[in-house]
Write a protein that holds these residues in place. Sequence first.
Motif, PDB file in Angstrom:
ATOM      1  N   PRO A 284       0.834  -1.202   0.000  1.00  0.00           N
ATOM      2  CA  PRO A 284       0.000   0.000   0.000  1.00  0.00           C
ATOM      3  C   PRO A 284       0.870   1.256   0.000  1.00  0.00           C
ATOM      4  O   PRO A 284       2.045   1.229   0.364  1.00  0.00           O
ATOM      5  CB  PRO A 284      -0.782  -0.109   1.318  1.00  0.00           C
ATOM      6  CG  PRO A 284      -0.597  -1.512   1.791  1.00  0.00           C
ATOM      7  CD  PRO A 284       0.710  -1.978   1.240  1.00  0.00           C
TER       8      PRO A 284
ATOM      9  N   THR B 236      -8.282   8.508   0.801  1.00  0.00           N
ATOM     10  CA  THR B 236      -7.468   7.912   1.849  1.00  0.00           C
ATOM     11  C   THR B 236      -8.357   7.399   2.976  1.00  0.00           C
ATOM     12  O   THR B 236      -9.540   7.738   3.059  1.00  0.00           O
ATOM     13  CB  THR B 236      -6.482   8.933   2.446  1.00  0.00           C
ATOM     14  OG1 THR B 236      -7.223  10.009   3.044  1.00  0.00           O
ATOM     15  CG2 THR B 236      -5.534   9.484   1.393  1.00  0.00           C
TER      16      THR B 236
ATOM     17  N   GLU C  72      -3.752   5.666   4.640  1.00  0.00           N
ATOM     18  CA  GLU C  72      -3.527   4.750   3.522  1.00  0.00           C
ATOM     19  C   GLU C  72      -4.233   5.295   2.290  1.00  0.00           C
ATOM     20  O   GLU C  72      -5.428   5.605   2.337  1.00  0.00           O
ATOM     21  CB  GLU C  72      -4.045   3.356   3.840  1.00  0.00           C
ATOM     22  CG  GLU C  72      -3.828   2.354   2.719  1.00  0.00           C
ATOM     23  CD  GLU C  72      -4.318   0.956   3.049  1.00  0.00           C
ATOM     24  OE1 GLU C  72      -4.258   0.089   2.155  1.00  0.00           O
ATOM     25  OE2 GLU C  72      -4.772   0.739   4.188  1.00  0.00           O
TER      26      GLU C  72
ATOM     27  N   THR D 193      -6.111   4.996  -0.986  1.00  0.00           N
ATOM     28  CA  THR D 193      -6.931   3.972  -1.631  1.00  0.00           C
ATOM     29  C   THR D 193      -7.262   4.310  -3.082  1.00  0.00           C
ATOM     30  O   THR D 193      -7.748   3.462  -3.822  1.00  0.00           O
ATOM     31  CB  THR D 193      -8.244   3.765  -0.847  1.00  0.00           C
ATOM     32  OG1 THR D 193      -8.945   5.022  -0.761  1.00  0.00           O
ATOM     33  CG2 THR D 193      -7.948   3.258   0.563  1.00  0.00           C
ATOM     34  N   GLN D 194      -7.014   5.543  -3.474  1.00  0.00           N
ATOM     35  CA  GLN D 194      -7.268   5.950  -4.864  1.00  0.00           C
ATOM     36  C   GLN D 194      -6.430   7.192  -5.164  1.00  0.00           C
ATOM     37  O   GLN D 194      -6.347   8.108  -4.349  1.00  0.00           O
ATOM     38  CB  GLN D 194      -8.750   6.280  -5.058  1.00  0.00           C
ATOM     39  CG  GLN D 194      -9.131   6.690  -6.474  1.00  0.00           C
ATOM     40  CD  GLN D 194     -10.615   6.987  -6.599  1.00  0.00           C
ATOM     41  OE1 GLN D 194     -11.452   6.321  -5.997  1.00  0.00           O
ATOM     42  NE2 GLN D 194     -10.940   8.013  -7.357  1.00  0.00           N
TER      43      GLN D 194
END
Length: 387
Positions: free
Chosen positions: A146, A172, A183, A185-186
């Motif tokens: 990630p 995130t 993290e 995510t896109q």
Amino acid sequence: MTPGARISAAISLLDRIATGEPAERALTNWARANRYAGSKDRAAIRDHVFDALRCRGSFAALGGGDQGRALMLGMLRAQGLDPDALFTGEGYAPEPLSAAERAALTLPAPDDLAARDWPAWLRPILQTELGDDFVAISEAMRARAPVFLRVNLARGTRDQAQAALEAEAIATRPHPLAATALEVTQGARAVQRSQAYLTGLVEVQDAASQAAAALLPLAPGDRVLDYCAGGGGKALAMAAACPQAHITAHDADPGRMRDLPARAKRAGAKISQSPPGALGAGYDLVLVDAPCSGSGTWRRTPEAKWRLDRARLEALCELQSQILSQACDLVAQGGALAYMTCSILRAENEDQLARMVAKGWSIQQAQRFSPLSGGDGFFAAVLRRTQ
């Protein structure tokens, strides 16, 4: 580029990397020589190459060999895709499958595919050291890592960082490993162009690395030395956590710190740099983020695991011991020595602490961070002299 042409490019790159050319250099040189390839083409080819490096052992078993062509066949088999749809020989696609390749693809898949993605000499060591987690960690290390961001609390809160990133189509979510961790995510590839990054609100840093930095004993007014600073990620994290600490960054190769002044300015952090031989002593905290195998980060740098051998590991362990011995002399009376690696190997972690205990240091805390927690494999410990 067609999907088949992307596979062809990945095959040629994997064959170049197999001769010893670093993966990043090979990808950069290929992109410069093939400027017709768009950003999506380059990203797809990069993904193919790094997937094959992460899973070289299992892809070789599935594809019938360890050359670039066989690795790509193994990748397609692992993904359940029909190689005949891509290995057509048309345009820039790879040539059609030979009879021998077809035969290799019909052989039963081995039961230990995930284990094959460790170097053979290292596999029994990891089986012993990781115990019941060996299979799960082996599986986790085959996947893409990630992307994590560290929120610079000197610039804003985690909620504010999320909102700023969302405004630029970067999604995130908070990660439990650290209070500063997000993290992505896109939109990961847009992070370093975002205003949140350019204004120092966020910095790219793994969640486990952030969690390790959060263990460090910092107090206002402390003199802190990041002894193996490299790019300065830990120094920046410490400056954000305790702006009143006096932080000095040092590296045996000062060139590794060349980007730190710009990063510190962006983050609004005050970090001094010290050249070798001008450190002085009496630091309240000395951090040794030691050179290591990087085994906890092999999802990100997979070629490194295939280039590590016993001799290299032994040399790294000796270097770590030497660095720790040097760092001991820089710690003030009553001060702390922190030791970190991005390794999951006992030889680089607990065994080094055992040597320090034998020299009169006590372990205040020590923690392993497993890839099963989402971040990289990481190790952190804080030691003090035994009175």
